[in-house]
Design a protein around this motif. Sequence first.
Motif, PDB file in Angstrom:
ATOM      1  N   THR A 172     -16.628  -3.670   2.833  1.00 51.39           N
ATOM      2  CA  THR A 172     -15.949  -3.152   3.543  1.00 51.39           C
ATOM      3  C   THR A 172     -15.703  -3.666   5.084  1.00 51.39           C
ATOM      4  O   THR A 172     -17.100  -3.970   5.457  1.00 51.39           O
ATOM      5  CB  THR A 172     -15.841  -1.480   3.646  1.00 51.39           C
ATOM      6  N   GLU A 222      -9.740   5.752   5.847  1.00 50.75           N
ATOM      7  CA  GLU A 222      -9.098   6.337   4.550  1.00 50.75           C
ATOM      8  C   GLU A 222     -10.456   5.641   3.480  1.00 50.75           C
ATOM      9  O   GLU A 222     -10.311   4.712   3.361  1.00 50.75           O
ATOM     10  CB  GLU A 222      -7.938   5.823   4.165  1.00 50.75           C
ATOM     11  N   SER A 223     -10.864   6.600   2.841  1.00 51.91           N
ATOM     12  CA  SER A 223     -11.915   6.116   1.724  1.00 51.91           C
ATOM     13  C   SER A 223     -11.896   6.641   0.519  1.00 51.91           C
ATOM     14  O   SER A 223     -12.633   6.142  -0.267  1.00 51.91           O
ATOM     15  CB  SER A 223     -13.392   6.510   2.073  1.00 51.91           C
ATOM     16  N   ASP A 224     -10.678   7.083   0.380  1.00 56.37           N
ATOM     17  CA  ASP A 224     -10.512   7.593  -1.211  1.00 56.37           C
ATOM     18  C   ASP A 224     -10.089   6.605  -2.174  1.00 56.37           C
ATOM     19  O   ASP A 224      -9.538   5.477  -1.852  1.00 56.37           O
ATOM     20  CB  ASP A 224      -8.999   8.613  -1.224  1.00 56.37           C
ATOM     21  N   GLY A 225     -11.017   6.086  -3.210  1.00 56.56           N
ATOM     22  CA  GLY A 225     -11.043   5.266  -3.982  1.00 56.56           C
ATOM     23  C   GLY A 225     -11.885   4.115  -3.738  1.00 56.56           C
ATOM     24  O   GLY A 225     -11.946   3.137  -4.579  1.00 56.56           O
ATOM     25  N   VAL A 226     -12.265   4.068  -2.670  1.00 59.36           N
ATOM     26  CA  VAL A 226     -12.926   2.705  -2.253  1.00 59.36           C
ATOM     27  C   VAL A 226     -14.485   2.956  -2.587  1.00 59.36           C
ATOM     28  O   VAL A 226     -14.903   4.098  -2.676  1.00 59.36           O
ATOM     29  CB  VAL A 226     -13.352   2.782  -0.424  1.00 59.36           C
ATOM     30  N   SER A 284      -9.687   1.978  -6.367  1.00 57.90           N
ATOM     31  CA  SER A 284      -8.455   2.383  -6.419  1.00 57.90           C
ATOM     32  C   SER A 284      -7.363   2.633  -5.283  1.00 57.90           C
ATOM     33  O   SER A 284      -6.501   3.239  -5.449  1.00 57.90           O
ATOM     34  CB  SER A 284      -8.351   3.790  -7.374  1.00 57.90           C
ATOM     35  N   HIS A 285      -8.071   2.293  -4.027  1.00 54.79           N
ATOM     36  CA  HIS A 285      -7.253   2.556  -2.832  1.00 54.79           C
ATOM     37  C   HIS A 285      -6.247   1.713  -2.919  1.00 54.79           C
ATOM     38  O   HIS A 285      -6.289   0.662  -3.431  1.00 54.79           O
ATOM     39  CB  HIS A 285      -8.274   2.149  -1.630  1.00 54.79           C
ATOM     40  N   ARG A 339       0.688  -1.094   0.042  1.00 52.36           N
ATOM     41  CA  ARG A 339      -0.073  -0.198  -0.045  1.00 52.36           C
ATOM     42  C   ARG A 339       0.903   1.477  -0.008  1.00 52.36           C
ATOM     43  O   ARG A 339       0.369   2.362  -0.359  1.00 52.36           O
ATOM     44  CB  ARG A 339      -1.161   0.090   1.171  1.00 52.36           C
ATOM     45  N   LEU A 362     -12.338  -2.235  -2.690  1.00 53.61           N
ATOM     46  CA  LEU A 362     -11.431  -1.116  -2.474  1.00 53.61           C
ATOM     47  C   LEU A 362     -11.005  -0.362  -3.453  1.00 53.61           C
ATOM     48  O   LEU A 362     -10.600   0.827  -3.386  1.00 53.61           O
ATOM     49  CB  LEU A 362     -10.262  -1.646  -1.798  1.00 53.61           C
TER      50      LEU A 362
END
Length: 442
Positions: free
Chosen positions: A278, A251-255, A173-174, A59, A171
Amino acid sequence: MGQHLPLVAAGSTGAELTAGQEGATIRRSVLPGGVRVLTEQMPGLRSATVGAWVGVGSRDETDGHHGSTHFLEHLLFKGTPRRSALDIAEAFDAVGGEANAATGKEHTCYYARVLDDDLAMAVDVIGDMVTSARLDPDELETERGVILEEIAMTEDDPGEVVHERFAAAVLGSHPLGRPIGGTPESIRAVPRDAVVEHYRWHYRPETLVVAAAGGVDHDVLVKQVGEVLAEGGWDLDPDAVPRERRSDAAESDGVRTEPTELTVRRQVEQANVIVGTTGLSATDDRRFAMTVLNAVLGGGMSSRLFQEIRERRGLAYATYSFAQGHGGLGLFGLYAGCTPARVDDVTELMVAELERLADGGITDAELERSVGQLSGGLVLGLEDSGSRMSRLGKAELVLGELTTVDESLARIRAVTADDVRELAADLASRPRSIVRVGPFGE
């Protein structure tokens, strides 16, 4: 009974006597440079397992570096200025020891299990690998081919494929949605300069945790670690502190926020399917309720999924639920392997069991049985030095605390039926993804 250890609060140098359990002694030191050393001395054990944990996983890779973390896992065994790849292999074979490594989404571990008399050798070899890997260009190109073969092997296993695609489906693009080993495209594309840069940026004193369990003397190990790191040329600044643990913030960016369906076509006899969403982060206060929920729903032969799908209906050989926790995020899923024509029926049954749990909760008998199952599994799982070493490393890098077995058992036993039902309702309300792998038509 031992005590609760707030590892994140300890930042001074020098050894700190911490908790003991079942006659074992756990100690922690922070060395110059911010290197952390944790040991669990287990009386009467003639073997020891030592691991060098680096706080970097897949990651943490940035654009142009994808696949570098797994690349380094391979390359560190390929030699240093002091040792060839053969020297490294022979060092452990000569004493009947075992050495290996594992790359995760948030950390990488290089570890060895040896007799206690050979622990100094293991520390020296692993320390040399971590601090002084040559990253030879020819060896890198050889390992590029090896890793591509490893990825191809994974792609031939539909069980592996369905889990990797499920993580990507949920997920998006996370960074946690990327495969740990990289993709064929990223492995072919990553240049040596990027791998070297990744190594130099992340393999540093403040990211390193050395954990050992078994027949180990803490003070002796601390001295050995300091010596091998200094010999490797690392800057052991006495004022440096360990790198901060990964944030617990979600952290939710891309999820993905919408339900997703994916079908991967493979010419195999059995289809593999996962439906899920999730889950909880590694440090979520509800993680002990999650272990109970998982045990009741799909954690064994008495679980609801196993009894309903396999025992009563005979629709699948393997079915289970799983939960994975990471920093700020997690995954929760229900799996089954079945005849392709039965995939939709089995998927509906898995979803129905989750929703039944969310609506009606669990019985007192299920709660008692799952607590007993988890308690026994926890204790039996810590019977060897390798599992104890891993517990120390993950406590330092992931959880920020080390709980004794007794405290962990108490937290499991504190879970109530209401806790499980509320968590099930939360999971059942989240956007649901379905991934199927099998011989499906267009």
